[in-house]
Design an enzyme around this catalytic site. Structure first.
Site, PDB file in Angstrom:
ATOM      1  N   TYR A 128      65.157  36.344  31.207  1.00  0.00           N
ATOM      2  CA  TYR A 128      64.630  36.717  29.681  1.00  0.00           C
ATOM      3  C   TYR A 128      64.198  38.418  30.168  1.00  0.00           C
ATOM      4  CZ  TYR A 128      59.395  37.584  28.240  1.00  0.00           C
ATOM      5  OH  TYR A 128      58.311  38.227  28.010  1.00  0.00           O
ATOM      6  N   ASP A 134      69.672  45.119  31.949  1.00  0.00           N
ATOM      7  CA  ASP A 134      68.159  45.341  31.866  1.00  0.00           C
ATOM      8  C   ASP A 134      67.429  45.416  32.917  1.00  0.00           C
ATOM      9  OD1 ASP A 134      65.638  44.558  31.554  1.00  0.00           O
ATOM     10  OD2 ASP A 134      65.204  42.525  30.134  1.00  0.00           O
ATOM     11  N   LYS A 153      57.909  47.925  33.266  1.00  0.00           N
ATOM     12  CA  LYS A 153      57.288  47.636  34.907  1.00  0.00           C
ATOM     13  C   LYS A 153      56.801  49.096  35.849  1.00  0.00           C
ATOM     14  CE  LYS A 153      57.540  42.815  34.370  1.00  0.00           C
ATOM     15  NZ  LYS A 153      58.952  42.554  33.189  1.00  0.00           N
TER      16      LYS A 153
HETATM   17  C1  PLP Z   1      58.103  42.150  31.847  1.00  0.00           C
HETATM   18  C2  PLP Z   1      60.793  42.069  31.382  1.00  0.00           C
HETATM   19  C3  PLP Z   1      60.528  42.501  30.137  1.00  0.00           C
HETATM   20  C4  PLP Z   1      59.870  42.339  29.015  1.00  0.00           C
HETATM   21  O1  PLP Z   1      58.679  42.988  29.624  1.00  0.00           O
HETATM   22  P1  PLP Z   1      57.134  43.046  29.058  1.00  0.00           P
HETATM   23  O2  PLP Z   1      57.170  44.701  29.210  1.00  0.00           O
HETATM   24  O3  PLP Z   1      56.241  42.018  29.980  1.00  0.00           O
HETATM   25  O4  PLP Z   1      57.516  42.965  27.524  1.00  0.00           O
HETATM   26  C5  PLP Z   1      61.852  42.348  30.571  1.00  0.00           C
HETATM   27  N1  PLP Z   1      62.688  42.116  30.353  1.00  0.00           N
HETATM   28  C6  PLP Z   1      62.609  42.427  31.987  1.00  0.00           C
HETATM   29  C7  PLP Z   1      64.577  41.514  33.268  1.00  0.00           C
HETATM   30  C8  PLP Z   1      61.439  41.493  32.088  1.00  0.00           C
HETATM   31  O5  PLP Z   1      61.442  40.866  33.508  1.00  0.00           O
END
Ligand code: PLP
Length: 437
Positions: free
Chosen positions: A142, A237, A269
């Site tokens: 994701y 990511d 995060k």
């Molecule tokens: C949470 C998450 C996102 C998206 O971040 P948001 O602040 O919710 O838009 C992207 N990549 C990873 C790996 C994530 O866990």
């Protein structure tokens, strides 16, 4: 005080599903989601007066526990100076420097407000820099809810059993190649066929959104070498793992010792300390393709917001070696207690681990979980009764089996013991679960 049940009933009339982010609706575990009115240290407090030991930690940001005094003080002080100026502020550079001190190969940063924005910008930048269109992503990873990366995107979609999202055009989907995770041959084959068209490979530094999946030894390094060899970029990511799996995220457990860096990183995060802040960063030559220096446009009214920057600076300044040692230790203890409880109850399981991040996968002891197909093939029906037994015992787990469990530096022995006490009953509930017809 209004109860969670009443609040949820009202919310469902006001917002789709009663929520502003789907997994909060408890779709896969059922029941009424407790509405939270406060949080302190390792605990959440709900509208009905219940306390929970929190193993979600706001999906990652609460690395130091909730309402950490240093972050609260920094935010209060920032609020007193004004909320948003629409101009550059000293703290943006300070936070950028803190990130560069930790992650190798971050020569430039840009602050944004959400992880989705960070990955969306990274993808656009990779296309602009390389002049190529295709993006490779892995099934089960994701990267936020940008159109092009929603195919086979893990937790939220897996929880709802959606293959992707309606509203994404076929043309957009066609520009994303989705490959199985942990499968170097699939990558070699994709580059053999499309190598000169692939702008970037984007990967979670360690996948945590199909449950946790450990990248096989050398997998990320292989991605780095393969992208470099073909003139495409690696976007690592670290939105979830960054500043959590180690001081330098999961890269700190892999690239730092293996001697490679990605072209671009995305962060979110933890970096915002609980406020909306996220970022991308990487090689200067690539990053300088962003406006105003380069032709790739990106902007944000609230980017680098001073209150969010203050929270992020306070969080990273207090995320010391001791914090990571504490989280690593509590994580190991919890994995052990979880394993003991499930074994005693006769439940088949594997615990999937990436640094201090982990999740449970039922019915997978034979092979573990190395990719999305295996994650989806597990006995997911065992999770709802397990989850609700934990909730009834005062432990707030992620409301989906496809999510990592998060521990903070505020999880002390009292909080851990409350979790340990709850596990045997929850394991028995998982043992007696039956698949729904
Ligand atoms: C949470 C998450 C996102 C998206 O971040 P948001 O602040 O919710 O838009 C992207 N990549 C990873 C790996 C994530 O866990």
């Amino acid at each position: 005080m209004t109860s969670s049940a009443e609040l949820f009933a009202t919310a469902q009339k006001l917002m789709p599903g009663g929520v502003n982010s789907p997994v909060r609706a408890f779709g896969s575990v059922g029941g009424v989601p407790p509405f939270m009115v406060g949080a302190k240290g390792p605990y959440l407090h709900d509208a009905d007066g219940n306390d929970y030991v929190d193993l979600v930690c706001s999906w990652g940001p609460a690395l130091l526990g909730h309402a950490h005094p240093a972050i609260q003080d920094a935010v209060h002080a920032a609020v007193d100076r004004g909320l948003s100026f629409g101009a550059s502020t000293p703290d943006e550079g300070k936070l950028a420097q803190l990130v560069m001190d930790r992650f190798g190969g971050v020569e430039r940063m840009r602050m944004v407000s959400t992880g989705t924005e960070a990955t969306m910008t990274a993808v656009r930048l990779a296309r602009g820099y390389t002049g190529r269109d295709l993006i490779v992503k892995f099934a089960g990873c994701y990267h936020g809810h940008l159109d092009g990366l929603l195919a086979a995107a893990g937790s939220g979609l897996a929880t709802l059993s959606l293959p992707g999202s309606a509203g994404v055009t076929a043309a957009t989907a066609a520009e994303t190649l989705v490959l199985p995770y942990n499968d170097p041959e699939a990558i070699t084959a994709a580059f053999a066929r499309h190598g000169d068209k692939i702008a970037a490979v984007i990967t979670e530094s360690a996948p945590c959104n199909m449950g946790v999946v450990t990248p096989e030894a050398g997998f990320n390094k292989f991605l780095s070498e393969t992208t470099t060899a073909h003139g495409s970029l690696l976007i690592l990511d670290e939105v979830l793992t960054g500043f959590r799996a180690s001081d330098a995220g999961y890269w700190g457990l892999t690239g730092r010792t293996e001697g490679w860096v990605p072209d671009l990183y995305t962060f979110g995060k933890v970096i915002g300390g609980g406020l909306p802040a996220a970022a991308l960063g990487g090689r200067a030559e690539v990053m300088d393709y962003l406006a105003p220096l380069g032709p790739v446009y990106q902007a944000g009214t609230l980017s680098g917001n001073p209150v969010a920057m203050a929270a992020g600076i306070a969080q990273l300044s207090h995320a010391t070696d001791e914090v990571y040692a504490h989280i690593d230790e509590k994580s190991l203890a919890l994995q052990g207690a979880l394993a003991d409880a499930l074994t005693a109850a006769g439940v088949d399981y594997s615990i999937q681990v990436a640094g201090n991040l982990f999740s449970v996968a039922f019915g997978t002891s034979e092979h573990g979980v190395h990719n999305y197909a295996q994650a989806q093939g597990q006995e997911a029906y065992r999770y709802a009764p397990f989850f609700h037994q934990m909730l009834d015992s005062g432990v707030y787990l992620p409301p989906s089996v496809f999510e990592a469990w998060f521990i903070s530096s505020a999880h002390d022995d009292a909080a851990m013991n409350k979790i340990f006490d709850a596990l045997p009953g929850a394991a028995r509930a998982a043992a007696s679960a039956v698949p729904s017809a």
